[in-house]
Write an enzyme that holds these catalytic residues in place. Structure first.
Site, PDB file in Angstrom:
ATOM      1  N   GLY B  55      55.991  -8.610   0.926  1.00  0.00           N
ATOM      2  CA  GLY B  55      56.260  -9.598   1.976  1.00  0.00           C
ATOM      3  C   GLY B  55      54.948 -10.164   2.472  1.00  0.00           C
ATOM      4  O   GLY B  55      53.909 -10.042   1.800  1.00  0.00           O
ATOM      5  N   GLY B  58      52.331  -7.307   2.613  1.00  0.00           N
ATOM      6  CA  GLY B  58      51.971  -6.732   1.314  1.00  0.00           C
ATOM      7  C   GLY B  58      51.315  -7.740   0.390  1.00  0.00           C
ATOM      8  O   GLY B  58      50.291  -7.451  -0.244  1.00  0.00           O
ATOM      9  N   ARG B 343      63.182 -12.434  24.320  1.00  0.00           N
ATOM     10  CA  ARG B 343      64.399 -12.065  23.606  1.00  0.00           C
ATOM     11  C   ARG B 343      65.208 -10.964  24.258  1.00  0.00           C
ATOM     12  O   ARG B 343      66.428 -11.044  24.336  1.00  0.00           O
ATOM     13  CB  ARG B 343      64.010 -11.586  22.216  1.00  0.00           C
ATOM     14  CG  ARG B 343      63.491 -12.713  21.410  1.00  0.00           C
ATOM     15  CD  ARG B 343      63.114 -12.271  20.045  1.00  0.00           C
ATOM     16  NE  ARG B 343      62.745 -13.482  19.323  1.00  0.00           N
ATOM     17  CZ  ARG B 343      62.160 -13.487  18.146  1.00  0.00           C
ATOM     18  NH1 ARG B 343      61.870 -12.337  17.552  1.00  0.00           N
ATOM     19  NH2 ARG B 343      61.886 -14.618  17.566  1.00  0.00           N
ATOM     20  N   HIS B 414      67.486  -7.224  14.926  1.00  0.00           N
ATOM     21  CA  HIS B 414      66.662  -8.219  14.246  1.00  0.00           C
ATOM     22  C   HIS B 414      65.314  -7.685  13.799  1.00  0.00           C
ATOM     23  O   HIS B 414      64.847  -7.964  12.698  1.00  0.00           O
ATOM     24  CB  HIS B 414      66.449  -9.380  15.212  1.00  0.00           C
ATOM     25  CG  HIS B 414      65.506 -10.423  14.724  1.00  0.00           C
ATOM     26  ND1 HIS B 414      65.733 -11.113  13.560  1.00  0.00           N
ATOM     27  CD2 HIS B 414      64.348 -10.908  15.229  1.00  0.00           C
ATOM     28  CE1 HIS B 414      64.739 -11.976  13.375  1.00  0.00           C
ATOM     29  NE2 HIS B 414      63.880 -11.864  14.362  1.00  0.00           N
ATOM     30  N   GLU B 438      55.619  -5.163   9.500  1.00  0.00           N
ATOM     31  CA  GLU B 438      56.665  -4.636  10.380  1.00  0.00           C
ATOM     32  C   GLU B 438      56.808  -3.115  10.239  1.00  0.00           C
ATOM     33  O   GLU B 438      57.333  -2.443  11.133  1.00  0.00           O
ATOM     34  CB  GLU B 438      57.993  -5.344  10.084  1.00  0.00           C
ATOM     35  CG  GLU B 438      59.043  -5.091  11.148  1.00  0.00           C
ATOM     36  CD  GLU B 438      60.324  -5.907  10.961  1.00  0.00           C
ATOM     37  OE1 GLU B 438      60.285  -6.964  10.291  1.00  0.00           O
ATOM     38  OE2 GLU B 438      61.380  -5.479  11.491  1.00  0.00           O
TER      39      GLU B 438
HETATM   40  C1  LIG Z   1      66.001 -13.908   9.819  1.00  0.00           C
HETATM   41  C2  LIG Z   1      64.630 -13.596  10.333  1.00  0.00           C
HETATM   42  C3  LIG Z   1      63.868 -14.583  10.925  1.00  0.00           C
HETATM   43  C4  LIG Z   1      62.584 -14.323  11.404  1.00  0.00           C
HETATM   44  N1  LIG Z   1      61.866 -15.332  11.972  1.00  0.00           N
HETATM   45  C5  LIG Z   1      60.592 -15.084  12.384  1.00  0.00           C
HETATM   46  C6  LIG Z   1      59.770 -16.128  12.901  1.00  0.00           C
HETATM   47  O1  LIG Z   1      60.188 -17.292  13.002  1.00  0.00           O
HETATM   48  N2  LIG Z   1      58.511 -15.825  13.277  1.00  0.00           N
HETATM   49  C7  LIG Z   1      58.004 -14.558  13.176  1.00  0.00           C
HETATM   50  O2  LIG Z   1      56.854 -14.347  13.507  1.00  0.00           O
HETATM   51  N3  LIG Z   1      58.766 -13.563  12.684  1.00  0.00           N
HETATM   52  C8  LIG Z   1      60.037 -13.790  12.283  1.00  0.00           C
HETATM   53  N4  LIG Z   1      60.789 -12.756  11.781  1.00  0.00           N
HETATM   54  C9  LIG Z   1      60.184 -11.439  11.584  1.00  0.00           C
HETATM   55  C10 LIG Z   1      59.323 -11.449  10.338  1.00  0.00           C
HETATM   56  O3  LIG Z   1      59.878 -12.296   9.379  1.00  0.00           O
HETATM   57  C11 LIG Z   1      59.171 -10.077   9.727  1.00  0.00           C
HETATM   58  O4  LIG Z   1      58.851  -9.139  10.693  1.00  0.00           O
HETATM   59  C12 LIG Z   1      58.060 -10.080   8.693  1.00  0.00           C
HETATM   60  O5  LIG Z   1      58.224 -11.139   7.797  1.00  0.00           O
HETATM   61  C13 LIG Z   1      57.998  -8.768   7.972  1.00  0.00           C
HETATM   62  O6  LIG Z   1      57.057  -8.865   6.925  1.00  0.00           O
HETATM   63  P1  LIG Z   1      56.651  -7.607   6.093  1.00  0.00           P
HETATM   64  O7  LIG Z   1      55.681  -8.074   5.102  1.00  0.00           O
HETATM   65  O8  LIG Z   1      56.251  -6.522   7.023  1.00  0.00           O
HETATM   66  O9  LIG Z   1      58.014  -7.106   5.410  1.00  0.00           O
HETATM   67  P2  LIG Z   1      59.032  -7.826   4.386  1.00  0.00           P
HETATM   68  O10 LIG Z   1      58.793  -9.261   4.240  1.00  0.00           O
HETATM   69  O11 LIG Z   1      60.395  -7.367   4.777  1.00  0.00           O
HETATM   70  O12 LIG Z   1      58.657  -7.179   3.003  1.00  0.00           O
HETATM   71  C14 LIG Z   1      58.987  -5.885   2.672  1.00  0.00           C
HETATM   72  C15 LIG Z   1      58.590  -5.654   1.236  1.00  0.00           C
HETATM   73  O13 LIG Z   1      58.686  -4.279   0.944  1.00  0.00           O
HETATM   74  C16 LIG Z   1      59.397  -4.079  -0.239  1.00  0.00           C
HETATM   75  N5  LIG Z   1      60.047  -2.782  -0.146  1.00  0.00           N
HETATM   76  C17 LIG Z   1      60.775  -2.273   0.877  1.00  0.00           C
HETATM   77  N6  LIG Z   1      61.140  -1.018   0.614  1.00  0.00           N
HETATM   78  C18 LIG Z   1      60.639  -0.716  -0.606  1.00  0.00           C
HETATM   79  C19 LIG Z   1      60.669   0.435  -1.419  1.00  0.00           C
HETATM   80  N7  LIG Z   1      61.256   1.554  -1.025  1.00  0.00           N
HETATM   81  N8  LIG Z   1      60.063   0.369  -2.629  1.00  0.00           N
HETATM   82  C20 LIG Z   1      59.436  -0.761  -3.047  1.00  0.00           C
HETATM   83  N9  LIG Z   1      59.354  -1.862  -2.292  1.00  0.00           N
HETATM   84  C21 LIG Z   1      59.955  -1.840  -1.089  1.00  0.00           C
HETATM   85  C22 LIG Z   1      60.323  -5.241  -0.351  1.00  0.00           C
HETATM   86  O14 LIG Z   1      60.659  -5.420  -1.701  1.00  0.00           O
HETATM   87  C23 LIG Z   1      59.444  -6.352   0.204  1.00  0.00           C
HETATM   88  O15 LIG Z   1      58.622  -6.844  -0.818  1.00  0.00           O
HETATM   89  C24 LIG Z   1      62.077 -13.025  11.299  1.00  0.00           C
HETATM   90  C25 LIG Z   1      62.832 -12.020  10.713  1.00  0.00           C
HETATM   91  C26 LIG Z   1      64.101 -12.292  10.240  1.00  0.00           C
HETATM   92  C27 LIG Z   1      64.901 -11.176   9.648  1.00  0.00           C
END
Ligand SMILES: Cc1cc2nc3c(=O)[nH]c(=O)nc-3n(C[C@H](O)[C@H](O)[C@H](O)COP(=O)(O)OP(=O)(O)OC[C@H]3O[C@@H](n4cnc5c(N)ncnc54)[C@H](O)[C@@H]3O)c2cc1C
Ligand code: FES
Lengths: 249, 650
Positions: B55, B58, B343, B414, B438
């Site tokens: 994400g 990562g 929120r 959320h 996150e």
């Molecule tokens: C609908 C929605 C709208 C949002 N809108 C906003 C916004 O407008 N502004 C804002 O700031 N935030 C927003 N957020 C929050 C924000 O999008 C997320 O908190 C953020 O994108 C998380 O990013 P991340 O890289 O931590 O995780 P993610 O993008 O969830 O990535 C997780 C990664 O881990 C991998 N993974 C997970 N478990 C495993 C495993 N066991 N083995 C291998 N791979 C795994 C997945 O494949 C993925 O690649 C929103 C969230 C949602 C759900």
């Protein structure tokens, strides 16, 4: 409502696969298509039948994971909609529904409705980026970008990489997908620097991945869930020609 | 100065050192960057890091570390790294650019975030986040992210909940998509260059420690079912949030807690698990078949007005209800922030009016979000330009046209502020195990402000971890370990045993039915508001669900093939255990703060009432065995630059 499903079942890449008939009973019109399949799957498990394997993740039309062909149309009958956003109110009680994977040589079936679309990733890896490292970039407002260019770039950048364009094309061409990325980056000053190199590399990879060629049928645009315009294909053809004729100094 | 710590309720004593650099707040990061050790460029290739997750956090980390010369392996469960759930973020990303000349600054973004988080985050981390926020925008623009612009060619901004300045950058309603594609493309460039090896459709199922350090992971290839081990000098978890513990949430159906929960079971501390965020503007549940909930971006609250009928049981069509009979709840209760109240506050206000019988829609669990005033003020065209894709999405799901009818919305799980505990360097208490995005607990306290998660994920990945991980490599000499080490064999065996167990139960209930039951329970007893009684009830029921799960689960097929039910079973097993931990944390924290609302602790007006004397700390939990109470470690929070105050958005 009650429906009859004909679903493609295929154990793995080697299996030849076949359509199986399953009833879908008491379906609520407010369900999404994938929720309908969830309900059918719960029923299958209870009958000791392995559930239908299909890909989905966000279920809100943006990740591009869901992919199946419904009654011959990738993502189903509603325009501009991924199958996860398609709702059962678009169907009628008693309908027969044929559900198959996206079909294309470059997207081999892995199981049931799940295909391997990694060819798309390899096309991006071949050049679908701006070659800069993290850090050392100018201020975000240092280079003004005309609003029209930014909007048009955004129209192209909306592509979710689902592959419906390929599945809809009788030649299984990836032109809409590739042209969307080429156009998105070429339209912005930040991406324009290496536009020629990019288009040549991406098209080269596309050709290496057993996608067919484009014969201007525009089926791709008709099924694209983001309604990406075929005008980007024309733009890419121009970019490509310029890249061939006037290579970067 | 250092986040000091104390250990209570059993467990071996553990020093929780947050490693916050000395010096004034504004100089900490600069100073730390200078003091951190550097790795000789010629040696970087020799350091191997594993990044789980593609994400925003990562992908940005993987690309940047590879650019620096490290040897990177990156994993995700989707078929392509581009599909990580960051793709779904709609509204925007914050940055203290002050392009609008409306009084924004690094300090103001810092202040808003600490206050928005209800004073339960670390000042030093949040300040650093605000400091690097501007660079994120520059980086993304340079990558070709098509942020919205003015006619003059400059970037434009919108406002978001919890702020009175306009600091949110956006790309229509698809900001997360565009930011993720930027990071994904940077990652693709490194894959092409041979610096990153990407493993899509590969799920991490176990963390491997060797001599107390994180040295690898065990994964399952989701297509072939093959189990394999990967060794490295450092492991980075970037696996996103755990809102799916509620079954229905705005997360993707595949989002899970497995990676961080496995790490927790291997000794990593889980911080503030009960800090979960309920988003006020989601499309209401339509029936038992529901598989996920769809968010309507908070940016809609810029122009949409939230209201319900004044009288309980008023069943008239919305257009038939005259102004005098409408209650614009947020505008009435919080005149300064109005519809832009944070929120947690907006969600609770919605719950409250529904509890009073004033909810709208067939289920009575909904409030109106009305654009009629905006449409007449701005024209339908402008509203379409701003929110077109969101309106379209709403119409697809509900079959109703929001240009004519007010939207109906209701809160939904959320975001999870809690996550693995990390120090200032984003490293957990297990040496070598880093956690970003996150998945960690770091910056949002008890409530995250809109548009700040994207900022945090990219700050961690582009601008923080690449420095701190280098420091870890340069200051610890990792001994040579490869995946032939006995610890890997042992972990692989455990993974195989577990998979076989799922398949051998052959009971009567599907994974989904357990997940749904767990989610219902969590929503009812540990959702928008919590009480001592409700939490005790949940803590009684969860072990029963867990016991039945392991006795009565039905998963068909085998482990050496593509088997989506088997994948899900593993995730739900971990959610069940996590649910218990969340409730334990919620029970122990008898104060209300941010998204954690204990009914016993509220002001006379019904607002969250913090108890700074007893709870001004991070609760970091240590696993003691399944079904046994975890032990609590506290990291005291010190506020030297903002004044601890009751939040006021009136
Ligand atoms: C609908 C929605 C709208 C949002 N809108 C906003 C916004 O407008 N502004 C804002 O700031 N935030 C927003 N957020 C929050 C924000 O999008 C997320 O908190 C953020 O994108 C998380 O990013 P991340 O890289 O931590 O995780 P993610 O993008 O969830 O990535 C997780 C990664 O881990 C991998 N993974 C997970 N478990 C495993 C495993 N066991 N083995 C291998 N791979 C795994 C997945 O494949 C993925 O690649 C929103 C969230 C949602 C759900
Ligand atoms: S599941 Fe993400 S687009 Fe359909």
């Amino acid at each position: 409502m009650d429906l009859t499903l004909y679903v493609w079942r295929q154990k793995d890449a080697k299996d030849s696969g076949r359509l199986e008939k399953y009833p879908a009973k008491s379906i609520d019109p407010n369900m999404s298509f994938l929720e309908m399949l969830d309900v059918v799957n719960e029923g299958l498990i209870q009958q000791n039948i392995e559930p239908i394997a299909f890909d989905s993740d966000c279920r809100e039309g943006i990740c591009g994971t869901c992919s199946m062909t419904i009654n011959g149309i990738p993502h189903g009958p509603e325009r501009g909609t991924t199958v996860c956003q398609l709702h059962m109110r678009k169907f009628k009680d008693g309908d027969a529904i044929y559900i198959e994977p996206f079909r294309a040589r470059a997207f081999p079936v892995l199981r049931d409705l799940i295909t391997d679309r990694s060819a798309f990733d390899r096309i991006i890896q071949a050049g679908g980026y701006v070659s800069i490292n993290t850090g050392g970039v100018p201020d975000g407002n240092a280079i003004p970008v005309p609003k029209v260019a930014q909007e048009e770039a955004m129209d192209a950048a909306q592509c979710i990489g689902c592959g419906a364009c390929v599945a809809a094309c009788k030649n299984a061409s990836a032109m809409l997908f590739v042209s969307a990325k080429v156009s998105h980056l070429a339209l912005l000053p930040q991406g324009a620097v290496e536009r020629k190199r990019r288009v040549l590399n991406m098209v080269g990879q596309m050709d290496a991945e057993s996608f067919g060629s484009c014969t201007n049928q525009y089926e791709c645009e008709a099924v694209c869930p983001k309604e990406i315009s075929v005008q980007f294909i024309a733009r890419m053809n121009r970019e490509y020609l310029q890249g061939r004729v006037l290579p970067e100094a | 100065m250092d986040g000091n710590s104390e250990t209570s309720t059993g467990g071996a004593a553990m020093t929780l050192d947050a490693k916050i650099p000395a010096g004034p707040l504004v100089e900490k990061w600069e100073r730390h960057k200078f003091e951190m050790k550097l790795v000789n460029p010629a040696n970087k290739r020799k350091f191997h890091c594993i990044i789980v997750g593609s994400g925003l956090a990562g992908a940005s980390a993987a690309a940047t570390l590879a650019e620096l010369g490290y040897n990177v392996e990156c994993f995700c469960y989707q078929d392509s790294p581009r599909r990580a759930h960051s793709i779904a973020a709609q509204g925007g990303i914050n940055a203290a650019k002050n392009y609008q000349n409306d009084g924004d600054s690094v300090f103001r973004l810092f202040y808003d975030t600490v206050k928005g988080g209800d004073f339960r985050s670390r000042e030093a981390n949040v300040y650093r986040l605000a400091q690097v926020s501007g660079s994120i925008i520059d980086q993304c623009v340079a990558q070709g992210v098509p942020f919205a612009r003015e006619y003059g060619g400059n970037l434009t901004n919108r406002s978001f909940g919890g702020a009175l300045v306009s600091r949110t950058f956006y790309a229509r309603g698809q900001t997360g998509q565009q930011l993720l594609l930027g990071a994904y493309q940077a990652l693709c460039r490194q894959i092409d260059a041979g610096n990153v090896k990407m493993f899509p459709r590969t799920e991490m199922l176990e963390l491997v420690l060797v001599n107390g350090k994180a040295r690898g992971i065990v994964v399952r290839n989701l297509v072939t079912g093959k189990i394999s081990s990967h060794a490295a000098d450092a492991i980075v978890l970037a696996t996103g949030g755990y809102s799916n513990v509620f079954f229905l949430s705005t997360n993707a159906v595949g989002c899970n807690t497995t990676a961080i929960f496995r790490a927790y079971k291997k000794g990593a501390l889980f911080a503030n698990p009960c800090f979960t965020q309920i988003h006020p503007t989601c499309i209401p549940v339509s029936g038992d078949h529901q598989s996920k909930l769809t968010l309507m971006s908070e940016s809609l609250r810029n122009d949409g007005r939230i209201w319900v009928p004044k009288k309980a049981g008023d069943k008239r069509e919305p257009q038939a209800i005259p102004e005098a009979d409408r209650d614009y709840v947020l505008e009435r209760k919080y005149p300064t922030y109005g519809n832009l109240a944070p929120r947690d506050i907006a969600s609770r206000a919605a719950k409250q009016v529904c509890d009073e019988g004033r909810g709208v829609g067939p289920s009575g669990l909904g409030v109106y979000l009305d654009f009629s005033e905006a449409i007449s003020r701005l024209t339908e065209h402008t509203v379409r330009e701003r929110y077109g894709n969101l309106f379209q999405m709403y119409e697809k799901i509900t079959g109703e046209n929001p240009y004519r009818m007010p939207m109906r919305i209701f809160p939904a799980p959320h975001y999870t502020m809690g996550g693995l505990w990390v120090d200032y360097n984003l490293m957990s208490n297990i040496p070598g195990l880093h956690v970003v995005g996150e998945a960690n607990f770091s910056d949002h306290g008890a409530n995250r402000l809109g548009a700040s998660a994207l900022m945090q994920g990219l700050a961690d990945g582009y601008f923080i971890l690449p420095y701190t991980l280098g420091h870890y490599f340069a200051s610890t000499k990792p001994e040579k370990v490869d995946s032939s080490h006995a610890e890997f064999r042992k972990a692989e065996e455990e993974v195989r045993e577990r998979l076989k167990k799922f398949l051998s139960i052959r009971g009567k209930r599907t994974t989904t039915s357990f997940h749904r039951e767990l989610g219902q329970l969590m929503w009812n007893e540990c959702g928008m508001s919590r009480t001592d009684a409700s939490l005790r009830k949940a803590l009684q029921r969860i072990p029963e669900i867990r016991e039945e799960f392991w006795r009565n689960l039905d998963v068909l097929g085998s482990h050496d093939e593509l088997n989506t039910s088997l994948e899900r079973a593993g995730r739900v097993a971990d959610f069940i255990e996590l649910a218990e931990l969340i409730c334990q944390d919620a029970l122990h924290r008898t104060e209300s703060c941010g998204g954690h609302f204990r009914e016993e602790s509220q002001t006379e007006e019904g607002e969250a009432l913090r108890d700074d004397d007893h709870f001004c700390y991070v609760a970091a939990w240590e696993h003691q065995g399944v079904g046994k109470p975890p032990s609590l470690h506290k990291e005291a929070l010190q506020f030297e630059n903002v004044h601890l105050a009751q939040r006021n958005y009136k």
